[in-house]
Every structure is written in structure tokens, then in C-alpha cells.
Design a protein around this motif. Sequence first.
Motif, PDB file in Angstrom:
ATOM      1  N   GLN A  93      -2.564   6.801   7.428  1.00  0.00           N
ATOM      2  CA  GLN A  93      -3.905   7.080   7.939  1.00  0.00           C
ATOM      3  C   GLN A  93      -4.039   6.563   9.366  1.00  0.00           C
ATOM      4  O   GLN A  93      -5.054   6.773  10.012  1.00  0.00           O
ATOM      5  N   THR A  94      -3.023   5.883   9.832  1.00  0.00           N
ATOM      6  CA  THR A  94      -2.980   5.381  11.207  1.00  0.00           C
ATOM      7  C   THR A  94      -1.692   5.872  11.858  1.00  0.00           C
ATOM      8  O   THR A  94      -0.711   6.134  11.164  1.00  0.00           O
ATOM      9  N   LYS A  95      -1.719   5.994  13.157  1.00  0.00           N
ATOM     10  CA  LYS A  95      -0.528   6.427  13.903  1.00  0.00           C
ATOM     11  C   LYS A  95       0.244   5.248  14.485  1.00  0.00           C
ATOM     12  O   LYS A  95       1.409   5.379  14.816  1.00  0.00           O
ATOM     13  N   GLN A  96      -0.444   4.104  14.622  1.00  0.00           N
ATOM     14  CA  GLN A  96       0.210   2.939  15.210  1.00  0.00           C
ATOM     15  C   GLN A  96      -0.141   1.685  14.432  1.00  0.00           C
ATOM     16  O   GLN A  96      -1.299   1.419  14.143  1.00  0.00           O
ATOM     17  N   ILE A  97       0.897   0.926  14.110  1.00  0.00           N
ATOM     18  CA  ILE A  97       0.744  -0.395  13.485  1.00  0.00           C
ATOM     19  C   ILE A  97       1.265  -1.428  14.471  1.00  0.00           C
ATOM     20  O   ILE A  97       2.346  -1.258  15.046  1.00  0.00           O
ATOM     21  N   THR A  98       0.486  -2.477  14.658  1.00  0.00           N
ATOM     22  CA  THR A  98       0.939  -3.621  15.435  1.00  0.00           C
ATOM     23  C   THR A  98       1.072  -4.806  14.495  1.00  0.00           C
ATOM     24  O   THR A  98       0.091  -5.229  13.873  1.00  0.00           O
ATOM     25  N   LEU A 146      10.063  -9.792  12.298  1.00  0.00           N
ATOM     26  CA  LEU A 146       9.340  -8.587  12.709  1.00  0.00           C
ATOM     27  C   LEU A 146      10.142  -7.317  12.408  1.00  0.00           C
ATOM     28  O   LEU A 146       9.578  -6.310  11.976  1.00  0.00           O
ATOM     29  N   TYR A 147      11.453  -7.369  12.610  1.00  0.00           N
ATOM     30  CA  TYR A 147      12.284  -6.203  12.290  1.00  0.00           C
ATOM     31  C   TYR A 147      12.275  -5.922  10.783  1.00  0.00           C
ATOM     32  O   TYR A 147      12.208  -4.769  10.356  1.00  0.00           O
ATOM     33  N   HIS A 148      12.330  -6.965   9.977  1.00  0.00           N
ATOM     34  CA  HIS A 148      12.268  -6.762   8.527  1.00  0.00           C
ATOM     35  C   HIS A 148      10.920  -6.168   8.123  1.00  0.00           C
ATOM     36  O   HIS A 148      10.870  -5.279   7.264  1.00  0.00           O
ATOM     37  N   ALA A 149       9.848  -6.649   8.712  1.00  0.00           N
ATOM     38  CA  ALA A 149       8.522  -6.105   8.393  1.00  0.00           C
ATOM     39  C   ALA A 149       8.445  -4.631   8.784  1.00  0.00           C
ATOM     40  O   ALA A 149       7.971  -3.794   8.014  1.00  0.00           O
ATOM     41  N   ARG A 150       8.912  -4.310   9.987  1.00  0.00           N
ATOM     42  CA  ARG A 150       8.922  -2.911  10.429  1.00  0.00           C
ATOM     43  C   ARG A 150       9.772  -2.050   9.495  1.00  0.00           C
ATOM     44  O   ARG A 150       9.357  -0.973   9.059  1.00  0.00           O
ATOM     45  N   ASP A 151      10.949  -2.526   9.159  1.00  0.00           N
ATOM     46  CA  ASP A 151      11.844  -1.756   8.286  1.00  0.00           C
ATOM     47  C   ASP A 151      11.213  -1.513   6.919  1.00  0.00           C
ATOM     48  O   ASP A 151      11.370  -0.434   6.344  1.00  0.00           O
ATOM     49  N   ALA A 152      10.496  -2.502   6.402  1.00  0.00           N
ATOM     50  CA  ALA A 152       9.824  -2.341   5.105  1.00  0.00           C
ATOM     51  C   ALA A 152       8.741  -1.264   5.197  1.00  0.00           C
ATOM     52  O   ALA A 152       8.602  -0.436   4.282  1.00  0.00           O
ATOM     53  N   LEU A 153       7.983  -1.254   6.275  1.00  0.00           N
ATOM     54  CA  LEU A 153       6.930  -0.244   6.456  1.00  0.00           C
ATOM     55  C   LEU A 153       7.533   1.161   6.556  1.00  0.00           C
ATOM     56  O   LEU A 153       7.041   2.103   5.930  1.00  0.00           O
ATOM     57  N   VAL A 154       8.602   1.294   7.309  1.00  0.00           N
ATOM     58  CA  VAL A 154       9.266   2.590   7.460  1.00  0.00           C
ATOM     59  C   VAL A 154       9.855   3.037   6.118  1.00  0.00           C
ATOM     60  O   VAL A 154       9.712   4.199   5.712  1.00  0.00           O
ATOM     61  N   PHE A 169       5.969   4.917   6.205  1.00  0.00           N
ATOM     62  CA  PHE A 169       5.171   4.986   7.429  1.00  0.00           C
ATOM     63  C   PHE A 169       5.912   5.805   8.470  1.00  0.00           C
ATOM     64  O   PHE A 169       7.092   5.598   8.710  1.00  0.00           O
ATOM     65  N   GLN A 170       5.201   6.747   9.102  1.00  0.00           N
ATOM     66  CA  GLN A 170       5.833   7.668  10.034  1.00  0.00           C
ATOM     67  C   GLN A 170       5.392   7.491  11.484  1.00  0.00           C
ATOM     68  O   GLN A 170       5.852   8.205  12.363  1.00  0.00           O
ATOM     69  N   GLY A 171       4.521   6.540  11.747  1.00  0.00           N
ATOM     70  CA  GLY A 171       4.020   6.333  13.103  1.00  0.00           C
ATOM     71  C   GLY A 171       4.844   5.318  13.876  1.00  0.00           C
ATOM     72  O   GLY A 171       5.991   5.043  13.560  1.00  0.00           O
ATOM     73  N   THR A 172       4.210   4.747  14.875  1.00  0.00           N
ATOM     74  CA  THR A 172       4.840   3.768  15.756  1.00  0.00           C
ATOM     75  C   THR A 172       4.527   2.355  15.285  1.00  0.00           C
ATOM     76  O   THR A 172       3.390   2.057  14.928  1.00  0.00           O
ATOM     77  N   VAL A 173       5.534   1.492  15.308  1.00  0.00           N
ATOM     78  CA  VAL A 173       5.349   0.081  14.980  1.00  0.00           C
ATOM     79  C   VAL A 173       5.695  -0.739  16.219  1.00  0.00           C
ATOM     80  O   VAL A 173       6.783  -0.586  16.779  1.00  0.00           O
ATOM     81  N   VAL A 203       0.848  -1.198   0.000  1.00  0.00           N
ATOM     82  CA  VAL A 203       0.000   0.000   0.000  1.00  0.00           C
ATOM     83  C   VAL A 203       0.883   1.247   0.000  1.00  0.00           C
ATOM     84  O   VAL A 203       2.021   1.213   0.483  1.00  0.00           O
ATOM     85  N   PRO A 204       0.372   2.358  -0.542  1.00  0.00           N
ATOM     86  CA  PRO A 204       1.171   3.591  -0.582  1.00  0.00           C
ATOM     87  C   PRO A 204       1.291   4.242   0.802  1.00  0.00           C
ATOM     88  O   PRO A 204       0.491   3.969   1.710  1.00  0.00           O
ATOM     89  N   ALA A 205       2.275   5.111   0.945  1.00  0.00           N
ATOM     90  CA  ALA A 205       2.529   5.790   2.216  1.00  0.00           C
ATOM     91  C   ALA A 205       1.295   6.539   2.712  1.00  0.00           C
ATOM     92  O   ALA A 205       1.032   6.558   3.919  1.00  0.00           O
ATOM     93  N   ALA A 206       0.536   7.132   1.811  1.00  0.00           N
ATOM     94  CA  ALA A 206      -0.664   7.867   2.229  1.00  0.00           C
ATOM     95  C   ALA A 206      -1.637   6.951   2.968  1.00  0.00           C
ATOM     96  O   ALA A 206      -2.237   7.342   3.971  1.00  0.00           O
TER      97      ALA A 206
END
Length: 159
Positions: A113-118, A130-138, A142-146, A106-109
Motif C-alpha cells: 500500500q506504500t511505494k517507499q519504506i524507510t 538494515l540489510y536483513h530487515a530489507r531482505d525480509a520485507l522483499v 514488498f515491491q517498492g523502494t527500501v 504484515v501481508p504483502a498486500a
Amino acid sequence: MLHNRALFVYDAAMKQWIYQYKGLGDYRLHDAFQDLIAAQLQNAGTLVAIPSESKHYDVRGFDPIQGLFGGLQLQPWLRKSPTAKPQAQKNRRERLQTPQSFTVLVPAAKLNQTKQITLVDDLYTTGRTLYHARDALVAAGFQGTVTAFTLIRGCLKIL
């Protein structure tokens, strides 16, 4: 650091349970912990499932993460590329050396739309997945908290 919460430790009973569920493909076990999981994730932000490789789905006939967390609204925002060897067949060193295998779908926009991803997964050993997934999102913007939530948390002995 990536904060991870887990319900159980990877003891002999949970090792047997995960083997029965994933290793032997016993889908009947998928809802064993759904009430406990749902109670823990009530205010966890947007839940993003760690996907299985397509070849694992073909073998099992189901996605174990979708099964475990199936009662919740999961976002399929990640795709996992095939790897040469499954995590379960790797020792600690090999797990830590696993290259990035996630693509964000999905695109960054949309992500922002959320501030926190779990991130939700079944088993945390080294945390590499989990670190690879977080790094891919960032990396995708993605600018929120993972954070992460797993059914089981365990440690592998250094081999």
C-alpha cells in the motif's frame, strides 16, 4: 545497495551518548534529537522501526528506537528473533556473519500500500541489521523502494 542517511558520525561524543541511552538505560535522552529527526523524515514514505529483541526490552524497560523516533508514526511491521549475542558485543566479522533474524508481521498486500519504506534505527555500523530487515520485507513481497535512516553512522575497524 541500501541507501542510508544519518545525522551524526560515531565519534567519541556519540559513542558516549549511545552508551548512556542504551547501555545504561537513560530514557531521559530519548527526545534529544527528535526535532532534527522529524525534519529529516518529513517525506520519507512509510517509517518502519527496527525492533529490539524482547530480552533487550526486558533489561532496559524501553525500546530505544521507539524512544528516538517516538514523535513519528512508526509501523511495527518487523519482529526480531533472539540472537545468541547482541550486536554491540560482536566484532565486524561476527556482525557480518549474523544470520537473518527478522520476520515480517504484515501481508504483502499491506506492505504494497506504500511505494517507499524507510527503515529507522539508532546506529549503522556494518549495515547487516538494515540489510536483513530489507531482505525480509522483499522476501515477504514488498515491491517498492527500501531506504534507511539512522541517528548515527559509524564504521568498525576490521578485527
